[in-house]
Design a protein around this motif. Structure first.
Motif, mmCIF file in Angstrom:
data_model
loop_
_atom_site.group_PDB
_atom_site.id
_atom_site.type_symbol
_atom_site.label_atom_id
_atom_site.label_comp_id
_atom_site.label_asym_id
_atom_site.label_seq_id
_atom_site.Cartn_x
_atom_site.Cartn_y
_atom_site.Cartn_z
ATOM 1 N N PHE A 69 0.833 -1.207 0.000
ATOM 2 C CA PHE A 69 0.000 0.000 0.000
ATOM 3 C C PHE A 69 0.869 1.259 0.000
ATOM 4 N N ARG A 70 2.013 1.190 0.671
ATOM 5 C CA ARG A 70 2.956 2.311 0.653
ATOM 6 C C ARG A 70 3.496 2.496 -0.765
ATOM 7 N N ALA A 71 3.893 1.404 -1.409
ATOM 8 C CA ALA A 71 4.385 1.498 -2.794
ATOM 9 C C ALA A 71 3.290 2.043 -3.713
ATOM 10 N N ALA A 72 2.047 1.597 -3.517
ATOM 11 C CA ALA A 72 0.934 2.102 -4.330
ATOM 12 C C ALA A 72 0.771 3.608 -4.133
ATOM 13 N N ALA A 73 0.882 4.082 -2.891
ATOM 14 C CA ALA A 73 0.789 5.522 -2.624
ATOM 15 C C ALA A 73 1.886 6.272 -3.366
ATOM 16 N N ARG A 92 -9.926 0.322 5.926
ATOM 17 C CA ARG A 92 -9.261 -0.185 7.129
ATOM 18 C C ARG A 92 -7.789 -0.482 6.878
ATOM 19 N N SER A 93 -7.047 -0.423 7.950
ATOM 20 C CA SER A 93 -5.677 -0.898 7.967
ATOM 21 C C SER A 93 -4.820 -0.151 6.941
ATOM 22 N N ALA A 94 -4.135 -0.882 6.073
ATOM 23 C CA ALA A 94 -3.224 -0.273 5.105
ATOM 24 C C ALA A 94 -3.957 0.625 4.109
ATOM 25 N N CYS A 95 -5.241 0.450 3.930
ATOM 26 C CA CYS A 95 -6.033 1.347 3.086
ATOM 27 C C CYS A 95 -5.930 2.774 3.616
ATOM 28 N N THR A 96 -5.975 2.939 4.941
ATOM 29 C CA THR A 96 -5.889 4.267 5.541
ATOM 30 C C THR A 96 -4.496 4.866 5.357
ATOM 31 N N ILE A 97 -3.478 4.021 5.356
ATOM 32 C CA ILE A 97 -2.104 4.482 5.142
ATOM 33 C C ILE A 97 -1.940 4.975 3.712
ATOM 34 N N LEU A 98 -2.543 4.283 2.762
ATOM 35 C CA LEU A 98 -2.513 4.710 1.362
ATOM 36 C C LEU A 98 -3.013 6.151 1.253
ATOM 37 N N ASP A 100 -3.367 8.437 3.612
ATOM 38 C CA ASP A 100 -2.557 9.360 4.392
ATOM 39 C C ASP A 100 -1.286 9.757 3.647
ATOM 40 N N LEU A 101 -0.619 8.799 3.038
ATOM 41 C CA LEU A 101 0.620 9.095 2.310
ATOM 42 C C LEU A 101 0.359 9.927 1.058
ATOM 43 N N VAL A 102 -0.698 9.620 0.337
ATOM 44 C CA VAL A 102 -1.019 10.387 -0.869
ATOM 45 C C VAL A 102 -1.330 11.830 -0.485
ATOM 46 N N ALA A 103 -2.144 12.016 0.545
ATOM 47 C CA ALA A 103 -2.501 13.365 0.995
ATOM 48 C C ALA A 103 -1.265 14.126 1.483
ATOM 49 N N GLN A 172 -12.757 15.847 7.405
ATOM 50 C CA GLN A 172 -12.022 17.106 7.571
ATOM 51 C C GLN A 172 -10.553 16.935 7.197
ATOM 52 N N ALA A 173 -9.987 15.794 7.515
ATOM 53 C CA ALA A 173 -8.564 15.559 7.260
ATOM 54 C C ALA A 173 -8.245 15.394 5.779
ATOM 55 N N TYR A 174 -9.091 14.675 5.047
ATOM 56 C CA TYR A 174 -8.769 14.322 3.661
ATOM 57 C C TYR A 174 -9.710 14.922 2.629
#
Length: 182
Positions: A69-73, A92-98, A100-103, A172-174
């Motif tokens: 998911f990090r590489a995808a971001a 959920r989970s790594a989906c939220t990290i995707l 967060d990193l893109v934003a 609000q965050a994204y």
């Protein structure tokens, strides 16, 4: 496989708290993940083939391997692609990290209205068993509203399966996607 998971976890420890990743670092992570042959239906290949704004497919909403998911971001960021996570009931989970990193890397992002946003203590799965350990590097959310909410809950704890961030905080965050159903 265990070595790869351990190596990528140690490597990511040095990058999780960075405010912004360099293009060289992003390329390194993408290359590292691609050399370990993600499955053809991986979120990595989705990111390579999507057209901006990229709308996350439902099969990726439950998360997966953080490194993929990090590489995808990073693929989305390097390709100057925006991300929408909408028309889903949860991320959920790594989906939220995707997201967060893109934003965090200055791409446009948005989420659907009233979506469940599940975060959890980092863990790994081996031979069907789930392992939680203080030694596993915890992802530090970069969106201030998300990070602040997690901190107010006492942080990520190994005894919790998921913590659900309030949808209003996530919106609000994204950003809330246009034409989202209320």
């Amino acid at each position: 496989m265990r070595f790869f998971i351990a190596a990528i976890s140690v490597f990511l420890a040095f990058t999780s708290a960075k405010a912004e990743d360099t293009p060289e670092h992003m390329d390194f992570v993408i290359d590292l993940v691609m050399k370990n042959s993600p499955k053809i239906d991986s979120v990595v290949y989705w990111a390579m083939g999507c057209t901006s704004p990229c709308k996350l497919k439902p099969e990726y909403s439950a998360g997966g391997t953080e490194s993929e998911f990090r590489a995808a971001a990073y693929i989305l960021v390097r390709g100057q692609k925006d991300l929408e996570i909408k028309d889903l009931t949860a991320c959920r989970s790594a989906c939220t990290i995707l997201m967060d990193l893109v934003a965090d890397n200055h791409r446009k992002t948005c989420v659907g209205y009233d979506m469940a946003w599940g975060v959890h203590f980092a863990r790994y799965v081996e031979n069907g068993s789930i392992f939680r350990s203080e030694d596993i590097v915890q992802y530090k959310y970069r969106a201030p509203l998300i990070a602040e909410w997690i901190k107010k809950q006492g942080g990520m704890r190994p005894d919790l399966r998921y913590m659900y961030v309030p949808s209003e905080t996530v919106e609000q965050a994204y950003g809330l996607c246009p034409n989202t159903m209320f």
